[in-house]
Design a protein around this motif. Structure first.
Motif, PDB file in Angstrom:
ATOM      1  N   MET A 189       0.851  -1.197   0.000  1.00 23.26           N
ATOM      2  CA  MET A 189       0.000   0.000   0.000  1.00 23.26           C
ATOM      3  C   MET A 189       0.882   1.241   0.000  1.00 23.26           C
ATOM      4  O   MET A 189       1.743   1.395   0.868  1.00 23.26           O
ATOM      5  CB  MET A 189      -0.908   0.010   1.231  1.00 23.26           C
ATOM      6  CG  MET A 189      -1.981  -1.059   1.195  1.00 23.26           C
ATOM      7  SD  MET A 189      -3.101  -0.892   2.577  1.00 23.26           S
ATOM      8  CE  MET A 189      -4.142  -2.347   2.346  1.00 23.26           C
ATOM      9  N   ALA A 190       0.643   2.127  -0.979  1.00 24.18           N
ATOM     10  CA  ALA A 190       1.416   3.362  -1.051  1.00 24.18           C
ATOM     11  C   ALA A 190       0.627   4.550  -0.509  1.00 24.18           C
ATOM     12  O   ALA A 190       1.180   5.413   0.163  1.00 24.18           O
ATOM     13  CB  ALA A 190       1.843   3.630  -2.488  1.00 24.18           C
ATOM     14  N   CYS A 191      -0.689   4.596  -0.821  1.00 29.86           N
ATOM     15  CA  CYS A 191      -1.460   5.766  -0.372  1.00 29.86           C
ATOM     16  C   CYS A 191      -2.365   5.417   0.815  1.00 29.86           C
ATOM     17  O   CYS A 191      -2.473   6.185   1.756  1.00 29.86           O
ATOM     18  CB  CYS A 191      -2.280   6.351  -1.520  1.00 29.86           C
ATOM     19  SG  CYS A 191      -3.722   5.370  -2.000  1.00 29.86           S
ATOM     20  N   GLY A 192      -3.052   4.297   0.735  1.00 30.39           N
ATOM     21  CA  GLY A 192      -3.925   3.873   1.831  1.00 30.39           C
ATOM     22  C   GLY A 192      -5.359   4.344   1.713  1.00 30.39           C
ATOM     23  O   GLY A 192      -6.183   4.001   2.548  1.00 30.39           O
ATOM     24  N   GLY A 194      -7.142   4.657  -1.652  1.00 36.55           N
ATOM     25  CA  GLY A 194      -7.819   4.396  -2.928  1.00 36.55           C
ATOM     26  C   GLY A 194      -7.283   5.123  -4.129  1.00 36.55           C
ATOM     27  O   GLY A 194      -7.843   4.992  -5.219  1.00 36.55           O
ATOM     28  N   ALA A 195      -6.196   5.884  -4.003  1.00 37.57           N
ATOM     29  CA  ALA A 195      -5.756   6.736  -5.107  1.00 37.57           C
ATOM     30  C   ALA A 195      -4.698   6.108  -6.006  1.00 37.57           C
ATOM     31  O   ALA A 195      -4.630   6.427  -7.192  1.00 37.57           O
ATOM     32  CB  ALA A 195      -5.223   8.055  -4.551  1.00 37.57           C
ATOM     33  N   CYS A 196      -3.863   5.222  -5.490  1.00 38.43           N
ATOM     34  CA  CYS A 196      -2.692   4.789  -6.276  1.00 38.43           C
ATOM     35  C   CYS A 196      -2.896   3.448  -6.977  1.00 38.43           C
ATOM     36  O   CYS A 196      -2.140   3.105  -7.876  1.00 38.43           O
ATOM     37  CB  CYS A 196      -1.461   4.693  -5.366  1.00 38.43           C
ATOM     38  SG  CYS A 196      -1.465   3.278  -4.243  1.00 38.43           S
ATOM     39  N   TYR A 197      -3.866   2.689  -6.607  1.00 40.02           N
ATOM     40  CA  TYR A 197      -4.151   1.361  -7.166  1.00 40.02           C
ATOM     41  C   TYR A 197      -2.997   0.376  -6.952  1.00 40.02           C
ATOM     42  O   TYR A 197      -2.910  -0.636  -7.625  1.00 40.02           O
ATOM     43  CB  TYR A 197      -4.525   1.458  -8.653  1.00 40.02           C
ATOM     44  CG  TYR A 197      -5.920   2.005  -8.842  1.00 40.02           C
ATOM     45  CD1 TYR A 197      -6.194   3.351  -8.643  1.00 40.02           C
ATOM     46  CD2 TYR A 197      -6.980   1.154  -9.183  1.00 40.02           C
ATOM     47  CE1 TYR A 197      -7.467   3.859  -8.784  1.00 40.02           C
ATOM     48  CE2 TYR A 197      -8.268   1.652  -9.328  1.00 40.02           C
ATOM     49  CZ  TYR A 197      -8.499   2.999  -9.122  1.00 40.02           C
ATOM     50  OH  TYR A 197      -9.767   3.499  -9.253  1.00 40.02           O
ATOM     51  N   GLY A 198      -2.122   0.683  -5.994  1.00 40.56           N
ATOM     52  CA  GLY A 198      -1.010  -0.211  -5.719  1.00 40.56           C
ATOM     53  C   GLY A 198      -1.424  -1.460  -4.950  1.00 40.56           C
ATOM     54  O   GLY A 198      -0.667  -2.412  -4.862  1.00 40.56           O
ATOM     55  N   CYS A 199      -2.622  -1.457  -4.407  1.00 34.53           N
ATOM     56  CA  CYS A 199      -3.047  -2.558  -3.543  1.00 34.53           C
ATOM     57  C   CYS A 199      -4.092  -3.437  -4.210  1.00 34.53           C
ATOM     58  O   CYS A 199      -4.764  -4.217  -3.532  1.00 34.53           O
ATOM     59  CB  CYS A 199      -3.616  -2.005  -2.247  1.00 34.53           C
ATOM     60  SG  CYS A 199      -5.126  -1.050  -2.507  1.00 34.53           S
ATOM     61  N   ARG A 209      -9.516  -2.883  -4.617  1.00 35.10           N
ATOM     62  CA  ARG A 209      -8.472  -2.148  -3.897  1.00 35.10           C
ATOM     63  C   ARG A 209      -8.601  -2.541  -2.424  1.00 35.10           C
ATOM     64  O   ARG A 209      -9.603  -2.207  -1.772  1.00 35.10           O
ATOM     65  CB  ARG A 209      -8.657  -0.642  -4.075  1.00 35.10           C
ATOM     66  CG  ARG A 209      -8.278  -0.115  -5.440  1.00 35.10           C
ATOM     67  CD  ARG A 209      -8.716   1.304  -5.620  1.00 35.10           C
ATOM     68  NE  ARG A 209     -10.165   1.422  -5.544  1.00 35.10           N
ATOM     69  CZ  ARG A 209     -10.843   2.565  -5.538  1.00 35.10           C
ATOM     70  NH1 ARG A 209     -10.188   3.698  -5.586  1.00 35.10           N
ATOM     71  NH2 ARG A 209     -12.146   2.578  -5.483  1.00 35.10           N
ATOM     72  N   CYS A 211      -7.224  -1.448   0.153  1.00 34.94           N
ATOM     73  CA  CYS A 211      -7.239  -0.377   1.151  1.00 34.94           C
ATOM     74  C   CYS A 211      -8.628   0.231   1.299  1.00 34.94           C
ATOM     75  O   CYS A 211      -8.897   0.907   2.289  1.00 34.94           O
ATOM     76  CB  CYS A 211      -6.219   0.704   0.808  1.00 34.94           C
ATOM     77  SG  CYS A 211      -6.641   1.688  -0.634  1.00 34.94           S
TER      78      CYS A 211
HETATM   79 FE1  FES Z   1      -3.343   3.218  -2.884  1.00 37.00          FE
HETATM   80 FE2  FES Z   1      -4.893   1.162  -2.150  1.00 37.00          FE
HETATM   81  S1  FES Z   1      -2.997   1.748  -1.307  1.00 37.00           S
HETATM   82  S2  FES Z   1      -5.187   2.487  -3.829  1.00 37.00           S
END
Ligand code: FES
Length: 224
Positions: A189-192, A194-199, A209, A211
């Motif tokens: 998780m990069a943002c936590g 919902g913005a980065c879609y890393g999760c 997502r 997070c």
């Molecule tokens: Fe960034 Fe889930 S941690 S969208």
């Protein structure tokens, strides 16, 4: 969502882990299983941690110092400050009749607070070594199993309402044994929020997502 710099009230070694206790300020503990992003000074990326303990005036996080980020957080001392954002995501549904907590390794982190909210239900906790199993002392009413015994081997015939957190293979096995179990999943998780879609992970044929729709999910259909 609120973000504040919190001051370290104390740290305790728990086996190989560190219990980091922060002065709460105005941050609320939220629902067990929700998470907070902790940003150590000098480290570029925040890290997600579920809340471990929530005594009055404090928020406590169980940290396993594995890489540079988690080691920097575990090395904080009394009076140091750390930016904390949360609570975030979806926690455990506490409307359960016969809760059973099932976890492994650092996955026991949310259980002390969860156990407090549920009135100390039984717990089955798995660890690699007796040293790691010292974390079980944070969870009342816990049965401990050590490698190579699996927590799924220690489940009662009727496990009731399983609330679980731990390594992915353990959660996948639980999803097969106990359809509908609440599983706290992990993802980078990069943002936590919902913005980065890393999760993003695939769950039951669709992408979510974690997070936002997790980290606690129910998987009614067997996976794997
Ligand atoms: Fe960034 Fe889930 S941690 S969208």
């Amino acid at each position: 969502m609120r973000s504040e710099r919190l001051r370290v009230a104390g740290t305790e070694g728990v086996g190989p882990y560190v219990l980091l206790r922060l002065r709460r300020s105005r941050l609320q503990p939220g629902t067990p299983g929700q998470f907070f992003m902790l940003e150590a000074p000098g480290r570029p990326l925040p890290r997600p941690f579920s809340l471990c303990v929530a005594p009055p005036g404090e928020l406590g996080f169980l940290v396993e110092p594995l890489g540079p980020g988690t080691s920097a957080i575990a090395a904080l001392g009394v009076g140091d400050e750390i930016r904390v954002t949360g609570p975030l995501g979806r926690g455990f549904d506490l409307d359960v009749e016969h809760p059973l907590l099932v976890g492994g390794g650092i996955g026991v982190a949310p259980f002390p607070y969860l156990s407090e909210c549920l009135g100390a239900p039984p717990a089955i906790l798995g660890f690699r070594t007796a040293f790691h199993a010292e974390a079980a002392a944070l969870v009342p009413n816990a049965t401990v199993v050590l490698d190579p015994v699996l927590v799924t081997n220690a489940l009662p015939t009727d496990p009731g309402d399983v609330l679980a957190c731990g390594p992915e293979p353990m959660l996948d096995a639980l999803a097969r044994h106990v359809p509908g179990a609440q599983l706290a999943r992990e993802a980078p998780m990069a943002c936590g929020y919902g913005a980065c879609y890393g999760c993003v992970v695939e769950r039951e044929g669709r992408y979510v997502r974690l997070c936002v729709e997790g980290p606690v999910v129910r998987e009614a259909v067997a996976v794997g």
